[in-house]
Write a protein that holds these residues in place. Structure first.
Motif, PDB file in Angstrom:
ATOM      1  N   GLY A 142      64.442  43.734 -62.495  1.00  0.00           N
ATOM      2  CA  GLY A 142      65.414  43.618 -61.405  1.00  0.00           C
ATOM      3  C   GLY A 142      66.072  42.245 -61.397  1.00  0.00           C
ATOM      4  O   GLY A 142      67.283  42.129 -61.144  1.00  0.00           O
ATOM      5  N   LYS A 143      65.295  41.222 -61.691  1.00  0.00           N
ATOM      6  CA  LYS A 143      65.841  39.861 -61.749  1.00  0.00           C
ATOM      7  C   LYS A 143      66.861  39.745 -62.876  1.00  0.00           C
ATOM      8  O   LYS A 143      67.936  39.162 -62.699  1.00  0.00           O
ATOM      9  N   LEU A 144      66.543  40.324 -64.050  1.00  0.00           N
ATOM     10  CA  LEU A 144      67.465  40.284 -65.184  1.00  0.00           C
ATOM     11  C   LEU A 144      68.764  41.013 -64.864  1.00  0.00           C
ATOM     12  O   LEU A 144      69.856  40.553 -65.216  1.00  0.00           O
ATOM     13  N   GLN A 145      68.663  42.156 -64.176  1.00  0.00           N
ATOM     14  CA  GLN A 145      69.848  42.926 -63.816  1.00  0.00           C
ATOM     15  C   GLN A 145      70.747  42.152 -62.848  1.00  0.00           C
ATOM     16  O   GLN A 145      71.979  42.269 -62.905  1.00  0.00           O
ATOM     17  N   THR A 146      70.133  41.345 -61.997  1.00  0.00           N
ATOM     18  CA  THR A 146      70.913  40.493 -61.092  1.00  0.00           C
ATOM     19  C   THR A 146      71.564  39.342 -61.849  1.00  0.00           C
ATOM     20  O   THR A 146      72.732  39.001 -61.617  1.00  0.00           O
ATOM     21  N   LEU A 147      70.827  38.768 -62.785  1.00  0.00           N
ATOM     22  CA  LEU A 147      71.325  37.618 -63.536  1.00  0.00           C
ATOM     23  C   LEU A 147      72.567  37.950 -64.365  1.00  0.00           C
ATOM     24  O   LEU A 147      73.502  37.163 -64.435  1.00  0.00           O
ATOM     25  N   VAL A 148      72.561  39.128 -65.002  1.00  0.00           N
ATOM     26  CA  VAL A 148      73.704  39.456 -65.875  1.00  0.00           C
ATOM     27  C   VAL A 148      74.985  39.724 -65.084  1.00  0.00           C
ATOM     28  O   VAL A 148      76.059  39.837 -65.676  1.00  0.00           O
ATOM     29  N   LYS A 149      74.867  39.802 -63.770  1.00  0.00           N
ATOM     30  CA  LYS A 149      76.062  39.970 -62.935  1.00  0.00           C
ATOM     31  C   LYS A 149      76.751  38.632 -62.665  1.00  0.00           C
ATOM     32  O   LYS A 149      77.880  38.598 -62.164  1.00  0.00           O
ATOM     33  N   LEU A 150      76.077  37.523 -62.993  1.00  0.00           N
ATOM     34  CA  LEU A 150      76.704  36.215 -62.826  1.00  0.00           C
ATOM     35  C   LEU A 150      77.911  36.120 -63.751  1.00  0.00           C
ATOM     36  O   LEU A 150      77.868  36.575 -64.895  1.00  0.00           O
ATOM     37  N   LYS A 151      78.974  35.514 -63.289  1.00  0.00           N
ATOM     38  CA  LYS A 151      80.259  35.584 -63.996  1.00  0.00           C
ATOM     39  C   LYS A 151      80.260  34.914 -65.355  1.00  0.00           C
ATOM     40  O   LYS A 151      81.078  35.252 -66.216  1.00  0.00           O
ATOM     41  N   ASN A 152      79.347  33.958 -65.604  1.00  0.00           N
ATOM     42  CA  ASN A 152      79.371  33.268 -66.903  1.00  0.00           C
ATOM     43  C   ASN A 152      78.191  33.642 -67.802  1.00  0.00           C
ATOM     44  O   ASN A 152      77.849  32.922 -68.727  1.00  0.00           O
ATOM     45  N   ILE A 153      77.570  34.798 -67.525  1.00  0.00           N
ATOM     46  CA  ILE A 153      76.511  35.320 -68.401  1.00  0.00           C
ATOM     47  C   ILE A 153      77.002  36.599 -69.070  1.00  0.00           C
ATOM     48  O   ILE A 153      77.482  37.513 -68.398  1.00  0.00           O
ATOM     49  N   GLU A 154      76.897  36.646 -70.381  1.00  0.00           N
ATOM     50  CA  GLU A 154      77.295  37.821 -71.164  1.00  0.00           C
ATOM     51  C   GLU A 154      76.103  38.334 -71.955  1.00  0.00           C
ATOM     52  O   GLU A 154      75.266  37.551 -72.429  1.00  0.00           O
ATOM     53  N   VAL A 155      76.036  39.665 -72.102  1.00  0.00           N
ATOM     54  CA  VAL A 155      75.032  40.289 -72.978  1.00  0.00           C
ATOM     55  C   VAL A 155      75.726  40.675 -74.275  1.00  0.00           C
ATOM     56  O   VAL A 155      76.755  41.362 -74.262  1.00  0.00           O
ATOM     57  N   VAL A 156      75.185  40.234 -75.396  1.00  0.00           N
ATOM     58  CA  VAL A 156      75.784  40.494 -76.699  1.00  0.00           C
ATOM     59  C   VAL A 156      74.743  41.097 -77.624  1.00  0.00           C
ATOM     60  O   VAL A 156      73.598  40.627 -77.687  1.00  0.00           O
ATOM     61  N   SER A 157      75.137  42.142 -78.348  1.00  0.00           N
ATOM     62  CA  SER A 157      74.241  42.740 -79.336  1.00  0.00           C
ATOM     63  C   SER A 157      74.985  43.004 -80.639  1.00  0.00           C
ATOM     64  O   SER A 157      76.197  42.786 -80.735  1.00  0.00           O
ATOM     65  N   VAL A 158      74.219  43.492 -81.646  1.00  0.00           N
ATOM     66  CA  VAL A 158      74.751  43.538 -83.013  1.00  0.00           C
ATOM     67  C   VAL A 158      75.153  44.931 -83.489  1.00  0.00           C
ATOM     68  O   VAL A 158      75.619  45.080 -84.615  1.00  0.00           O
ATOM     69  N   SER A 159      74.984  45.973 -82.647  1.00  0.00           N
ATOM     70  CA  SER A 159      75.384  47.304 -83.108  1.00  0.00           C
ATOM     71  C   SER A 159      75.569  48.271 -81.945  1.00  0.00           C
ATOM     72  O   SER A 159      75.036  48.075 -80.853  1.00  0.00           O
ATOM     73  N   LYS A 160      76.324  49.321 -82.216  1.00  0.00           N
ATOM     74  CA  LYS A 160      76.620  50.339 -81.201  1.00  0.00           C
ATOM     75  C   LYS A 160      75.368  51.055 -80.713  1.00  0.00           C
ATOM     76  O   LYS A 160      75.304  51.486 -79.560  1.00  0.00           O
ATOM     77  N   ILE A 161      74.382  51.193 -81.594  1.00  0.00           N
ATOM     78  CA  ILE A 161      73.176  51.954 -81.238  1.00  0.00           C
ATOM     79  C   ILE A 161      72.438  51.315 -80.067  1.00  0.00           C
ATOM     80  O   ILE A 161      71.692  51.969 -79.351  1.00  0.00           O
ATOM     81  N   MET A 162      72.656  49.998 -79.869  1.00  0.00           N
ATOM     82  CA  MET A 162      71.982  49.270 -78.795  1.00  0.00           C
ATOM     83  C   MET A 162      72.681  49.433 -77.446  1.00  0.00           C
ATOM     84  O   MET A 162      72.102  49.160 -76.397  1.00  0.00           O
ATOM     85  N   LYS A 163      73.944  49.855 -77.463  1.00  0.00           N
ATOM     86  CA  LYS A 163      74.769  49.812 -76.257  1.00  0.00           C
ATOM     87  C   LYS A 163      74.184  50.669 -75.119  1.00  0.00           C
ATOM     88  O   LYS A 163      74.124  50.233 -73.970  1.00  0.00           O
ATOM     89  N   LYS A 164      73.746  51.872 -75.448  1.00  0.00           N
ATOM     90  CA  LYS A 164      73.215  52.782 -74.432  1.00  0.00           C
ATOM     91  C   LYS A 164      71.939  52.232 -73.818  1.00  0.00           C
ATOM     92  O   LYS A 164      71.760  52.246 -72.589  1.00  0.00           O
ATOM     93  N   ASP A 165      71.023  51.740 -74.672  1.00  0.00           N
ATOM     94  CA  ASP A 165      69.758  51.191 -74.170  1.00  0.00           C
ATOM     95  C   ASP A 165      69.984  49.951 -73.318  1.00  0.00           C
ATOM     96  O   ASP A 165      69.321  49.755 -72.291  1.00  0.00           O
ATOM     97  N   LEU A 166      70.910  49.115 -73.735  1.00  0.00           N
ATOM     98  CA  LEU A 166      71.177  47.886 -72.978  1.00  0.00           C
ATOM     99  C   LEU A 166      71.819  48.197 -71.628  1.00  0.00           C
ATOM    100  O   LEU A 166      71.536  47.535 -70.625  1.00  0.00           O
TER     101      LEU A 166
END
Length: 352
Positions: A142-166
């Motif tokens: 829950g804390k992580l889900q709140t953190l990624v809503k901050l305007k200067n935090i981005e989640v980046v991954s290396v492939s499409k297969i990760m998009k759904k899980d992330l």
């Protein structure tokens, strides 16, 4: 004023792999573009490589990544002290010219990202690893889900297969920047339409398909399997254990094999070894859990199979070896889409 970029990583364990190589190459690229690049870490592999590149290194050991029950308990107990130590050692002055901070493992994302979001222009949650229970059942989710809503935090991954899980984990979309080819082959690698030697390059673990490979060795005694692992205690005459491969030994491996396999039994975010094989015109057979599958046409540029059907797919390939050179040539033509220059520019655009 020179801008800084900091990579932070406190892993559960340390070994050279795709994640480490990706980080090292990004660091080199940012330095070549005028940034001062730094590492804060307890990871022996990254510490050694950054020092070899004469990049700034700060060795710091607050905790091990909380990916097991025991490490999570230790992590929770150390949480307040770890944050206090980090803020004292790396105060706001340390980050005053920070363009971006890359957080590579879960522990630093949980504890340090809120503080970093206040002192750095941009914070990136890099997601190289398979999303497992350590994320889905994490008490700090829950804390992580709140953190990624901050305007200067981005989640980046290396492939499409990760998009759904992330999306499921963070309730937020991730930016996808596919991996790139880094290594440069030293031979022309003329391929013959034959299937005699099959190669596996990577950690010989269950999630990478070790049990699947051992079963293939039993089922195809006429084929030789070249495995990049220290010798393990299996009574199979058609396995050749090669140990850790690099430089000349690695190139010999590529020139010797007729097919690379990666029968991952859990999601492998990309499978950088797939690009390395294709670059050397080695045909590839992967499971449908490898992220690279989304970037190549099945049966045209790459062989793809479910884990359960891996044996029958290999049998099918062995009956039509003339397809191997065709597949490898067609996949090779696709490599222009995976240039390091293209990938690096996308990361540079993140900083804008």
């Amino acid at each position: 004023m020179i801008k800084t970029i900091t990579f932070i990583r406190f892993p559960f364990e340390s070994r050279m792999g795709g994640e480490e190589l990706h980080t090292i190459k990004l660091a080199e690229y940012f330095r070549s573009n005028g940034f001062e690049v730094r590492l804060i870490s307890s990871c022996p592999v990254l510490i050694k490589e950054f020092k070899n590149l004469e990049l700034e290194v700060y060795e710091f050991k607050p905790f091990r990544a909380p990916v097991t029950k025991l490490s999570m308990l230790a992590f929770i107990l150390k949480y307040p002290w770890s944050l206090f130590r980090f803020k004292r050692k790396f105060n706001s002055d340390f980050f005053q010219n920070e363009a971006c901070t890359f957080l590579l493992n879960i522990g630093e994302k949980i504890i340090f990202s809120k503080y970093l979001s206040k002192v750095a222009s941009k914070v990136v949650f890099m997601e190289h690893a398979t999303i497992g229970n350590f994320m889905y059942k994490n008490p700090f989710l829950g804390k992580l889900q709140t953190l990624v809503k901050l305007k200067n935090i981005e989640v980046v991954s290396v492939s499409k297969i990760m998009k759904k899980d992330l999306l499921k984990v963070y309730n937020s979309s991730a930016i996808i920047i596919p991996n790139a080819v880094y290594t440069k082959p030293t031979n022309n690698y003329d391929r013959k339409n034959q299937l005699k030697k099959i190669g596996f390059l990577g950690r010989f673990t269950e999630d990478k398909g070790s049990e699947v490979i051992l079963n293939l060795c039993h089922k195809f005694p006429h084929l030789e399997f070249l495995i990049s692992s220290e010798k393990l205690d299996y009574n199979l005459k058609n396995i050749k254990w090669l140990g850790y491969l690099k430089d000349k030994k690695l190139e010999e491996f590529w020139s010797e094999i007729d097919l690379l396999i990666l029968p991952a039994t859990k999601v492998d975010p990309f499978g950088l070894v797939v690009l390395e094989a294709i670059q050397r015109k080695v045909p590839v057979l992967i499971s449908d859990l490898v992220g690279a599958k989304d970037y190549f046409k099945p049966e045209h540029e790459i062989f793809i199979s479910s884990v359960n059907d891996f044996q029958s797919k290999l049998s099918e390939i062995s009956k039509s070896p003339e397809r191997l050179s065709i597949i490898s040539k067609q996949a090779f033509e696709k490599l222009k889409d995976f240039s390091a220059e293209k990938m690096h520019k996308k990361y540079l655009n993140l900083l804008k």
